[in-house]
Structures are given as C-alpha cells and as structure tokens.
Design a protein around this motif. Structure first.
Motif, PDB file in Angstrom:
ATOM      1  N   PRO A 150       0.796  -1.230   0.000  1.00 18.25           N
ATOM      2  CA  PRO A 150       0.000   0.000   0.000  1.00 18.25           C
ATOM      3  C   PRO A 150       0.825   1.274   0.000  1.00 18.25           C
ATOM      4  O   PRO A 150       0.268   2.358  -0.112  1.00 18.25           O
ATOM      5  N   ASP A 151       2.163   1.180   0.114  1.00 17.35           N
ATOM      6  CA  ASP A 151       2.990   2.387   0.164  1.00 17.35           C
ATOM      7  C   ASP A 151       3.503   2.808  -1.205  1.00 17.35           C
ATOM      8  O   ASP A 151       4.198   3.821  -1.326  1.00 17.35           O
ATOM      9  N   LEU A 152       3.187   2.063  -2.277  1.00 16.59           N
ATOM     10  CA  LEU A 152       3.792   2.359  -3.557  1.00 16.59           C
ATOM     11  C   LEU A 152       3.174   3.565  -4.258  1.00 16.59           C
ATOM     12  O   LEU A 152       3.880   4.366  -4.853  1.00 16.59           O
ATOM     13  N   LEU A 153       1.856   3.712  -4.211  1.00 15.58           N
ATOM     14  CA  LEU A 153       1.235   4.839  -4.905  1.00 15.58           C
ATOM     15  C   LEU A 153       1.678   6.185  -4.335  1.00 15.58           C
ATOM     16  O   LEU A 153       1.967   7.104  -5.102  1.00 15.58           O
ATOM     17  N   PRO A 154       1.732   6.374  -3.015  1.00 14.29           N
ATOM     18  CA  PRO A 154       2.273   7.646  -2.524  1.00 14.29           C
ATOM     19  C   PRO A 154       3.696   7.903  -3.001  1.00 14.29           C
ATOM     20  O   PRO A 154       4.067   9.051  -3.255  1.00 14.29           O
ATOM     21  N   ALA A 155       4.497   6.859  -3.157  1.00  8.85           N
ATOM     22  CA  ALA A 155       5.870   7.030  -3.623  1.00  8.85           C
ATOM     23  C   ALA A 155       5.917   7.536  -5.058  1.00  8.85           C
ATOM     24  O   ALA A 155       6.880   8.175  -5.474  1.00  8.85           O
ATOM     25  N   ASP A 188      -0.099  13.449   1.331  1.00 12.08           N
ATOM     26  CA  ASP A 188       0.289  14.760   1.839  1.00 12.08           C
ATOM     27  C   ASP A 188      -0.691  15.834   1.355  1.00 12.08           C
ATOM     28  O   ASP A 188      -1.108  15.821   0.187  1.00 12.08           O
ATOM     29  N   PRO A 189      -1.080  16.795   2.201  1.00 13.83           N
ATOM     30  CA  PRO A 189      -2.013  17.850   1.775  1.00 13.83           C
ATOM     31  C   PRO A 189      -1.540  18.612   0.539  1.00 13.83           C
ATOM     32  O   PRO A 189      -2.346  18.940  -0.340  1.00 13.83           O
ATOM     33  N   ALA A 190      -0.237  18.895   0.467  1.00 16.21           N
ATOM     34  CA  ALA A 190       0.280  19.628  -0.699  1.00 16.21           C
ATOM     35  C   ALA A 190       0.120  18.810  -1.972  1.00 16.21           C
ATOM     36  O   ALA A 190      -0.240  19.348  -3.033  1.00 16.21           O
ATOM     37  N   GLN A 191       0.372  17.489  -1.886  1.00  6.99           N
ATOM     38  CA  GLN A 191       0.200  16.634  -3.042  1.00  6.99           C
ATOM     39  C   GLN A 191      -1.270  16.531  -3.436  1.00  6.99           C
ATOM     40  O   GLN A 191      -1.609  16.560  -4.624  1.00  6.99           O
ATOM     41  N   ARG A 192      -2.147  16.446  -2.440  1.00  8.10           N
ATOM     42  CA  ARG A 192      -3.577  16.362  -2.738  1.00  8.10           C
ATOM     43  C   ARG A 192      -4.056  17.638  -3.430  1.00  8.10           C
ATOM     44  O   ARG A 192      -4.824  17.585  -4.400  1.00  8.10           O
ATOM     45  N   ALA A 193      -3.591  18.797  -2.951  1.00  6.06           N
ATOM     46  CA  ALA A 193      -3.984  20.060  -3.578  1.00  6.06           C
ATOM     47  C   ALA A 193      -3.470  20.140  -5.018  1.00  6.06           C
ATOM     48  O   ALA A 193      -4.176  20.599  -5.922  1.00  6.06           O
TER      49      ALA A 193
END
Length: 419
Positions: free
Chosen positions: A113-118, A200-205
């Motif tokens: 589950p950690d691959l997509l954020p990477a 991360d909020p910055a990535q989501r924005a």
C-alpha cells in the motif's frame, strides 16, 4: 510492471526460486543441469562458482529486481533484493522509467500500500510540466444530433431515423477536443492518486489542480482498459507523465489485501544508472521550479577538445538566461556518483566540466558519505567543487525534501559568481 492476478499459484510451480541480495556475498544453491544452464546464460545478472557437481555458489552482480528465466524444468525465478526498500526504489524509477528493463513474463509480488504515494510526487511534477504549454487537444470524429448543420449530414442515418423530417439533423464533424486518450490517462491516474489515504495535503492540492486543468476530459468507466497512446511529436511533452500515469494505474493493484496472489511483469534495473538518472531529473526539476531555466539531464552537447572528439558526459547541465543578452547558457553542472566514498578522478572530471562550461563551481552528489567542498586553483581564480550526499536509505518523502534542499544549496552556491 503490468499486473495480473491469480488465486492458486505463483506464476507456475516448476520454477526454482533463487533469492540474492544487492551487494551480498556468495550463497550456495542446489542446481540441476537445466537450471545451471539457465543461469549460465545470464551471467550479466549473477556470478557462478562450482562447489560440487550439483552445488553452486551464486552472487548478484549490479542489477536488482525480479525476473523469470528459462523454460520448462530449467525455469528459475531470480530475485535480487535491493538495499533500499521497494517504495524508495519505485520512487527512483518514477523519475527514470527509461532505465528499467521490463520483462512480460510474470513474477510474484506482495501487496504494497505504500507504492502509490511514492509515485505521486514524480507524477505531479511530470504532469505539471506536460501541461505548461496548455492541455493537448486533437481532432476527433464526432457523431451527433443537432438542430443545425455542422460538418456533414449523415444522410443514411437521417432517412432511417427521421424520414421526411428536416430537423434535427444527424451529422458528423471533427471536434477539436481535450477528450483524447492522453488526457484520459492523466485524469485517471490523478483521480486514482486522490483516493490514496494519508496523501500529503500539498500533493492532494496539486492533484486537485490537475483535475481542474483537465476539464472536458471524460473519466474512464470502472473496469475500462487503460487508454493506449502512441509516442510521437504531437504528444512528446506528455511522454514522461504518461509513462508515470501507467505506472500509477498498474501499481494500484499492489494494494490488494484480500488473499489473492499478485503477478507482475519482471523488472531489472542497474542501481548506479538509476541513481544517476534520478538525480539528474529530480534536481533539474527542483531547479526549474526554483530559478526557472532549462534542465538538460545527460547533456551530450559539449566537448573537452576543440576537435570535438572527446565528449563530456555530465549527468545534469542546467541552463539559465544570461543577464547580458538573454541567451541561455550553462549555469549549473552536476554529476551523480553511486559510491561509498569520493575518488580523486571524480574531482578531475568535475574540474574539466567546470573549465569547459565556464563555471566556477560544480556539484558531485554521492549516495553515501560526508558532504564537503574542494577548492581547485586555476589560472585566474578557483573552482569550488561541492560534495553533496543524498542517502537513499531515508524514506521517500524525506528524499523529496532532500532534493529540494539540494537545489537550494546549488542555487546559493552559484549566486556569488552571478553578481
């Protein structure tokens, strides 16, 4: 990294699983003659040394990854585990997918589950750059029913559907639209990343801004195949972002946690090449966001000699407009070194880069060790050679911050010479 799912087996039961470690020592394995022949054909991947007729010592060479080799009774499932965790490895791959050799023969994988954020940070950066010149449009043949003529009337459809009725009209026309496969792929990856918990909020924005820029693009229906695209001049600026979008959509399947086994395409990568390509692209992007200009990873446009026989091969040259005439000229030169400690010829190499490019500072980036600075006297002054360290053992989010900090240091180092 094409993903397939099975419920009862791991890519067949006859393959011998051989697990080695990057930089590890010799390990002993029982091999049949067929399995030995398979590995002997791939001594670019593994070194072999006999202990007896059936026992062989094996050691990984300079590649990491997992690949299925051979066939029949000689099939070997070779896995070379990298020193860095998989999420960090995939974070590097996201910046340099051209440095990876993919193999379509499936190999087993585990839910991660950690691959997509990477992947998210690299994808956002690549997509932003792809869309800098605007959203790509193309002409698509569109069938429609309209009250006025647009394009040409589909007479057969008009007579069949509305005999004797003048309006509305069955027409076909070429529509200049953003709703094309390339943009559908970007939007699908963006929406997929927005569903990742804990982003991360910055990535989501940033992802939400990408969604807004792709207005007019249809979202793929659930279960629909990934849109195909053909690289060419028209979509060249999209190419890196589209490659990462495919990785995002394929990598989503790693998140399965329901007991199903997962099979993925084999993947092999030479770590030192991946490290060099990652540093060049990631630092170049960070400098572009910070100071503008144009990064040129693996710039091959400069030569050491006037006869142009000896080509210079820095990992990154960053160009900025000259304050005198506005022409973009080399402002930063960087070389990455996947080494445990600096070597003297690294300094000689960087001195040559700086002297030929007309720079008073150069930057060497190592995967481990201690930072520092070496001052090299030249005829009319000196060249400063900076040693930086980007430690791959750190979590990928820290790597993102480290790259940003490195770009800041590089920018600060060049300012005295620019005044």
């Amino acid at each position: 990294m094409n993903l397939r799912h099975t419920r009862s087996h791991h890519c067949g039961d006859t393959a011998l699983p051989v697990g080695l470690a990057e930089g590890g020592g010799w390990t002993v394995w029982e091999l049949t003659q067929a399995q030995l022949a398979t590995l002997a054909d791939r001594q670019d991947l593994v070194a072999l040394h006999p202990e007896s007729a059936t026992r062989w010592r094996l050691k990984a060479k300079d590649r990491v990854g997992s690949v299925r080799l051979g066939s029949g009774v000689g099939t070997v499932q070779l896995t070379i585990t990298p020193k860095v965790p998989v999420d960090r490895l995939l974070h590097l791959v996201a910046y340099a997918p051209d440095r990876v050799d993919f193999d379509p023969r499936p190999v087993p994988a585990e839910p991660r589950p950690d691959l997509l954020p990477a992947l998210s940070h690299a994808f956002v950066s690549a997509a932003d750059r792809a869309l800098e010149q605007g959203v790509l449009h193309d002409y698509l043949e569109t069938y429609d029913t309209l009250p006025v003529v647009r394009g040409r009337i589909r007479h057969a459809d008009q007579i069949r559907r509305r005999p004797g009725v003048p309006v509305p009209l069955e027409v076909v026309y070429d529509d200049h639209t953003p709703d094309i496969p390339e943009n559908r792929l970007l939007l699908a990856a963006t929406r997929r990343l927005l569903r990742v918990p804990g982003l991360d909020p910055a990535q989501r924005a940033a992802l939400q801004r990408l969604t807004a820029r792709l207005d007019g693009v249809r979202l793929l229906p659930a279960g629909a195949p990934t849109p195909g695209w053909t690289p060419g001049r028209r979509n060249a600026r999209y190419a890196h972002a589209l490659t990462l979008a495919e990785l995002v959509l394929r990598g989503a399947s790693y998140e399965l946690g329901d007991g199903r086994h997962i099979a993925v395409d084999g993947m092999l990568v030479i770590m030192w090449q991946l490290f060099e390509a990652y540093l060049a692209r990631a630092v170049g992007e960070a400098l572009r966001h910070r100071v503008g200009g144009r990064p040129e990873p693996q710039d091959r446009n400069h030569f050491l000699d006037t006869a142009r026989r000896h080509r210079l091969k820095p990992d990154l040259v960053h160009y900025l407009p000259s304050p005198h005439d506005g022409i973009q000229r080399p402002a930063v030169v960087l070389d990455a070194k996947f080494k445990t400690k600096p070597q003297r010829h690294d300094l000689y190499q960087m001195t040559a880069y700086c002297a030929r490019l007309g720079l008073t500072e150069g930057h060497l980036v190592y995967a481990s060790g201690k930072p520092g600075i070496v001052e090299v006297p030249i005829a009319e002054g000196q060249i400063q050679i900076w040693r930086h360290v980007i430690a791959l053992a750190r979590p990928w989010r820290d790597l993102v911050a480290d790259i940003s900090e490195l770009a800041t240091k590089i920018d600060a180092a060049r300012r005295p010479a620019a005044v």
